[in-house]
Scaffold this motif. Structure first.
Motif, PDB file in Angstrom:
ATOM      1  N   GLU A 131       0.833  -1.201   0.000  1.00  0.00           N
ATOM      2  CA  GLU A 131       0.000   0.000   0.000  1.00  0.00           C
ATOM      3  C   GLU A 131       0.870   1.255   0.000  1.00  0.00           C
ATOM      4  O   GLU A 131       1.960   1.281   0.594  1.00  0.00           O
ATOM      5  CB  GLU A 131      -0.904   0.023   1.241  1.00  0.00           C
ATOM      6  N   THR A 132       0.364   2.283  -0.663  1.00  0.00           N
ATOM      7  CA  THR A 132       0.984   3.610  -0.630  1.00  0.00           C
ATOM      8  C   THR A 132      -0.071   4.616  -0.193  1.00  0.00           C
ATOM      9  O   THR A 132      -1.241   4.496  -0.567  1.00  0.00           O
ATOM     10  CB  THR A 132       1.543   4.010  -2.007  1.00  0.00           C
ATOM     11  N   SER A 133       0.341   5.592   0.609  1.00  0.00           N
ATOM     12  CA  SER A 133      -0.621   6.580   1.106  1.00  0.00           C
ATOM     13  C   SER A 133       0.089   7.895   1.402  1.00  0.00           C
ATOM     14  O   SER A 133       1.297   7.923   1.654  1.00  0.00           O
ATOM     15  CB  SER A 133      -1.319   6.067   2.371  1.00  0.00           C
ATOM     16  N   GLU A 134      -0.695   8.962   1.364  1.00  0.00           N
ATOM     17  CA  GLU A 134      -0.189  10.290   1.697  1.00  0.00           C
ATOM     18  C   GLU A 134      -0.881  10.751   2.980  1.00  0.00           C
ATOM     19  O   GLU A 134      -2.112  10.786   3.042  1.00  0.00           O
ATOM     20  CB  GLU A 134      -0.457  11.271   0.557  1.00  0.00           C
ATOM     21  N   THR A 135      -0.104  11.091   3.992  1.00  0.00           N
ATOM     22  CA  THR A 135      -0.655  11.470   5.286  1.00  0.00           C
ATOM     23  C   THR A 135      -0.988  12.952   5.310  1.00  0.00           C
ATOM     24  O   THR A 135      -0.584  13.724   4.433  1.00  0.00           O
ATOM     25  CB  THR A 135       0.336  11.136   6.413  1.00  0.00           C
ATOM     26  N   THR A 136      -1.711  13.353   6.340  1.00  0.00           N
ATOM     27  CA  THR A 136      -2.130  14.753   6.452  1.00  0.00           C
ATOM     28  C   THR A 136      -0.965  15.699   6.724  1.00  0.00           C
ATOM     29  O   THR A 136      -1.068  16.895   6.451  1.00  0.00           O
ATOM     30  CB  THR A 136      -3.160  14.888   7.599  1.00  0.00           C
ATOM     31  N   ASP A 137       0.131  15.179   7.254  1.00  0.00           N
ATOM     32  CA  ASP A 137       1.268  16.062   7.538  1.00  0.00           C
ATOM     33  C   ASP A 137       2.226  16.185   6.361  1.00  0.00           C
ATOM     34  O   ASP A 137       3.341  16.679   6.501  1.00  0.00           O
ATOM     35  CB  ASP A 137       2.033  15.565   8.775  1.00  0.00           C
ATOM     36  N   GLY A 138       1.802  15.713   5.171  1.00  0.00           N
ATOM     37  CA  GLY A 138       2.620  15.881   3.977  1.00  0.00           C
ATOM     38  C   GLY A 138       3.679  14.812   3.801  1.00  0.00           C
ATOM     39  O   GLY A 138       4.711  15.072   3.171  1.00  0.00           O
ATOM     40  N   SER A 139       3.437  13.624   4.330  1.00  0.00           N
ATOM     41  CA  SER A 139       4.382  12.531   4.182  1.00  0.00           C
ATOM     42  C   SER A 139       3.810  11.469   3.256  1.00  0.00           C
ATOM     43  O   SER A 139       2.595  11.298   3.140  1.00  0.00           O
ATOM     44  CB  SER A 139       4.710  11.903   5.538  1.00  0.00           C
ATOM     45  N   PHE A 140       4.717  10.771   2.615  1.00  0.00           N
ATOM     46  CA  PHE A 140       4.347   9.671   1.722  1.00  0.00           C
ATOM     47  C   PHE A 140       4.856   8.373   2.336  1.00  0.00           C
ATOM     48  O   PHE A 140       6.034   8.263   2.681  1.00  0.00           O
ATOM     49  CB  PHE A 140       4.956   9.867   0.331  1.00  0.00           C
ATOM     50  N   CYS A 141       3.961   7.386   2.501  1.00  0.00           N
ATOM     51  CA  CYS A 141       4.325   6.140   3.177  1.00  0.00           C
ATOM     52  C   CYS A 141       4.063   4.940   2.270  1.00  0.00           C
ATOM     53  O   CYS A 141       3.062   4.901   1.545  1.00  0.00           O
ATOM     54  CB  CYS A 141       3.549   5.969   4.480  1.00  0.00           C
ATOM     55  N   VAL A 142       4.978   3.996   2.339  1.00  0.00           N
ATOM     56  CA  VAL A 142       4.850   2.733   1.615  1.00  0.00           C
ATOM     57  C   VAL A 142       4.869   1.607   2.640  1.00  0.00           C
ATOM     58  O   VAL A 142       5.733   1.577   3.520  1.00  0.00           O
ATOM     59  CB  VAL A 142       5.987   2.545   0.597  1.00  0.00           C
ATOM     60  N   ILE A 143       3.917   0.699   2.524  1.00  0.00           N
ATOM     61  CA  ILE A 143       3.841  -0.459   3.419  1.00  0.00           C
ATOM     62  C   ILE A 143       3.909  -1.723   2.572  1.00  0.00           C
ATOM     63  O   ILE A 143       3.128  -1.895   1.631  1.00  0.00           O
ATOM     64  CB  ILE A 143       2.543  -0.464   4.248  1.00  0.00           C
ATOM     65  N   LEU A 144       4.853  -2.597   2.900  1.00  0.00           N
ATOM     66  CA  LEU A 144       4.980  -3.882   2.252  1.00  0.00           C
ATOM     67  C   LEU A 144       4.996  -4.972   3.316  1.00  0.00           C
ATOM     68  O   LEU A 144       5.906  -5.010   4.154  1.00  0.00           O
ATOM     69  CB  LEU A 144       6.256  -3.950   1.418  1.00  0.00           C
ATOM     70  N   GLU A 145       3.979  -5.830   3.287  1.00  0.00           N
ATOM     71  CA  GLU A 145       3.896  -6.939   4.228  1.00  0.00           C
ATOM     72  C   GLU A 145       3.766  -8.240   3.444  1.00  0.00           C
ATOM     73  O   GLU A 145       2.928  -8.349   2.547  1.00  0.00           O
ATOM     74  CB  GLU A 145       2.709  -6.780   5.160  1.00  0.00           C
ATOM     75  N   ILE A 146       4.598  -9.221   3.775  1.00  0.00           N
ATOM     76  CA  ILE A 146       4.607 -10.503   3.067  1.00  0.00           C
ATOM     77  C   ILE A 146       4.427 -11.617   4.085  1.00  0.00           C
ATOM     78  O   ILE A 146       5.199 -11.715   5.041  1.00  0.00           O
ATOM     79  CB  ILE A 146       5.911 -10.706   2.278  1.00  0.00           C
ATOM     80  N   GLN A 147       3.412 -12.435   3.867  1.00  0.00           N
ATOM     81  CA  GLN A 147       3.209 -13.611   4.707  1.00  0.00           C
ATOM     82  C   GLN A 147       4.226 -14.680   4.300  1.00  0.00           C
ATOM     83  O   GLN A 147       4.362 -14.986   3.130  1.00  0.00           O
ATOM     84  CB  GLN A 147       1.791 -14.151   4.560  1.00  0.00           C
ATOM     85  N   GLN A 148       4.896 -15.249   5.289  1.00  0.00           N
ATOM     86  CA  GLN A 148       5.971 -16.202   5.002  1.00  0.00           C
ATOM     87  C   GLN A 148       5.512 -17.652   4.993  1.00  0.00           C
ATOM     88  O   GLN A 148       6.280 -18.539   4.686  1.00  0.00           O
ATOM     89  CB  GLN A 148       7.097 -16.028   6.032  1.00  0.00           C
ATOM     90  N   VAL A 149       4.256 -17.910   5.383  1.00  0.00           N
ATOM     91  CA  VAL A 149       3.737 -19.282   5.376  1.00  0.00           C
ATOM     92  C   VAL A 149       2.430 -19.319   4.614  1.00  0.00           C
ATOM     93  O   VAL A 149       1.795 -18.306   4.406  1.00  0.00           O
ATOM     94  CB  VAL A 149       3.513 -19.789   6.820  1.00  0.00           C
TER      95      VAL A 149
END
Length: 325
Positions: free
Chosen positions: A307-325
């Motif tokens: 997921e990618t998102s832009e926060t209210t304080d002007g930041s850009f965040c990327v989240i990468l989560e991978i299930q290992q099983v």
């Protein structure tokens, strides 16, 4: 349905027969509504075999309930024969007369279920085929992008030797570049690598960027707690590369916050940075993040979150989560 009720109870009025006919039509719809969730919990390979028996059983039960509950409402002034007649006999007669109708409804339901299963299987096959084509295409791209490692390593070593005496810092940076080049040659065609190997390459990449921008602020927490977890190769480097291309990263007020968390069954990577809005939009092909998502679809289908998102304080965040099983 009117004819059916006329045969079962010819003494009833036409209005009563129509009323009961509407009730039976409603009963058919209720039966289908009950049948659907029951059918969905049955294994797919048994659904078509069990559909008709389950539907008939559901209709039989509903008809018995309807007769015992609703029959007195439509019977008017019953005769002595009707009073002494057991209600279940009426239910059995109704089921007997409605068998043909119920069978038609059951077979229609079976046909609809069969068409649904065929369409579902066809869509799954199409998705699998598309993933195979995408995998072959990406494998071809990896192979096409490879170069002769001996030639490349020899050229890098020659440049390092030429710069070592007079430009040691440049020689060091060329050496790091050589490590990154060897990394990309090593991972070419590999669907996944260990996160520790990816972190090693990422640190080399960040070292090059820090040498270019000494005031770069990188807050990286959690890299020492990972090891054999799997990830698609080059994903973290692409994410950080987008930060250096589109974000603010210079000075204490604009740190790049990188977090890496590992548990027994998942790997979570997050990266947040401030957005550079003053310099205006920069040209981007969009290949980087799209490439990550496509490779995740192939290697970790339905086992990842990107997921990618832009926060209210002007930041850009990327989240990468991978299930290992």
């Amino acid at each position: 349905m009117v004819n059916l009720n006329n045969e079962v109870s010819p003494e009833h009025s036409t209005f009563s027969m129509i009323y009961i006919s509407v009730a039976l039509v409603s009963l058919v719809n209720v039966g289908l509504a009950i049948h659907y969730p029951i059918q969905m919990v049955i294994p797919e390979k048994w659904q078509e075999v069990t559909s008709v028996p389950i539907l008939i059983i559901v209709f039989a039960v509903l008809i018995h309930i309807a007769v015992f509950v609703c029959y007195p409402l439509f019977s008017g002034n019953p005769s002595d024969a009707e009073i002494t007649r057991p209600r279940y006999a009426y239910a059995l007669v109704t089921i007997n007369k409605a068998t043909f109708v119920l069978m038609i409804v059951a077979w229609i339901a079976l046909h609809v279920l069969h068409r649904y299963n065929v369409r579902k299987a066809r869509e799954a096959e199409e998705i699998r085929h598309q993933k195979e084509l995408e995998s072959k295409r990406m494998e071809y791209q990896f192979l096409s992008s490879q170069v002769n490692p001996h030639f490349l390593n020899n050229m890098i070593n020659q440049l390092i030797q030429e710069c070592e005496e007079q430009l040691p810092e440049t020689a060091h940076r060329i050496g790091i570049l050589g490590e990154l080049t060897r990394f990309y040659l090593e991972i070419a065609g590999q669907p996944s690598i260990t996160i520790s190997r990816e972190i090693e390459a990422l640190e080399n990449y960040l070292s090059l960027q820090i040498s270019r921008f000494p005031d770069c602020q990188i807050d990286f927490i959690g890299k020492e707690h990972v090891g054999g977890e799997r990830i698609i190769p080059g994903a973290l480097i692409i994410i950080l590369e987008n930060v250096f291309k589109h974000g603010l990263f210079r000075g204490p007020a604009n740190p790049i916050k990188v977090r890496l968390e590992s548990s027994y069954n998942s790997l979570l990577f997050t990266c947040c940075n401030r957005i550079d809005k003053l310099s205006g939009p920069k040209e981007s092909t969009g290949i980087g993040l799209a490439n990550i998502r496509k490779r995740l679809d192939i290697q970790f289908p339905e086992k990842y979150r990107f997921e990618t998102s832009e926060t209210t304080d002007g930041s850009f965040c990327v989240i990468l989560e991978i299930q290992q099983v």
